[in-house]
Design a protein around this motif. Sequence first.
Motif, mmCIF file in Angstrom:
data_model
loop_
_atom_site.group_PDB
_atom_site.id
_atom_site.type_symbol
_atom_site.label_atom_id
_atom_site.label_comp_id
_atom_site.label_asym_id
_atom_site.label_seq_id
_atom_site.Cartn_x
_atom_site.Cartn_y
_atom_site.Cartn_z
ATOM 1 N N ARG A 58 6.016 2.418 -1.952
ATOM 2 C CA ARG A 58 5.546 3.498 -1.074
ATOM 3 C C ARG A 58 4.831 2.970 0.162
ATOM 4 N NH1 ARG A 58 2.663 6.809 -5.755
ATOM 5 N NH2 ARG A 58 1.970 4.672 -6.035
ATOM 6 N N GLU B 31 6.128 3.281 4.016
ATOM 7 C CA GLU B 31 5.327 4.034 4.979
ATOM 8 C C GLU B 31 4.949 3.196 6.196
ATOM 9 O OE1 GLU B 31 2.187 5.517 2.455
ATOM 10 O OE2 GLU B 31 3.272 7.398 2.125
ATOM 11 N N LEU C 233 6.174 10.043 0.030
ATOM 12 C CA LEU C 233 5.783 9.434 1.303
ATOM 13 C C LEU C 233 5.091 10.468 2.181
ATOM 14 C CD1 LEU C 233 9.124 7.521 1.932
ATOM 15 C CD2 LEU C 233 7.003 6.589 0.991
#
Length: 193
Positions: free
Chosen positions: A141, A145, A161
């Motif tokens: 994640r 991001e 996200l």
Amino acid sequence: MATDTTTLVLLHPAGRMPDTFTGVVQALPAGITPKLPNLGTGTPAEQQQAAETFLDRNELRRVAPAGHGIGALVAAGLAVAQPRRVSHLILSEPVLAVDEEMVSAQLRAMKLVPKFLFRRRGMDKDQALASLESARGTDLRGAVESLDIPVLVFTSTTSPLRDAASVTVPAGPAPWYEQDPHRFAAEVADFLR
């Protein structure tokens, strides 16, 4: 409209074959060129290597990977490993963070399902179990991001996200894009504009 150079690399879920995206390929508008590598049935890391080898062999330098389930994990891993190669990232029901409790629960449930039921869905039970086991502890994640590319997430729950564009899709026993390939193709085409 998508440019002539938009190459959409469709990454199949664990235990499935590339033809799971047949309906999507047929529904894609002109200007989007689909590619369907066979990721094999290994671990997510082995599947990512298979995707990278496919891109290299076909001299694909700038692509938009799209994956479902573990295929989304592979797409995200590809984007993190080679961010300059990825123009857009499309994740369908992504498995980006895999914790012990989730893996254990899914493994227990999958072990109760007879092999013939997996085969009916075009999956191999042992390969699906091994793939899930190998993903234990994965968390992409934060890495996804931090990428400087547009990301689209199709999910039946909450997007994993924060800043990604998100589209709510129905939950079900089969991948949603097989049930509604025209919607998948239309949403992706809009996103790639």
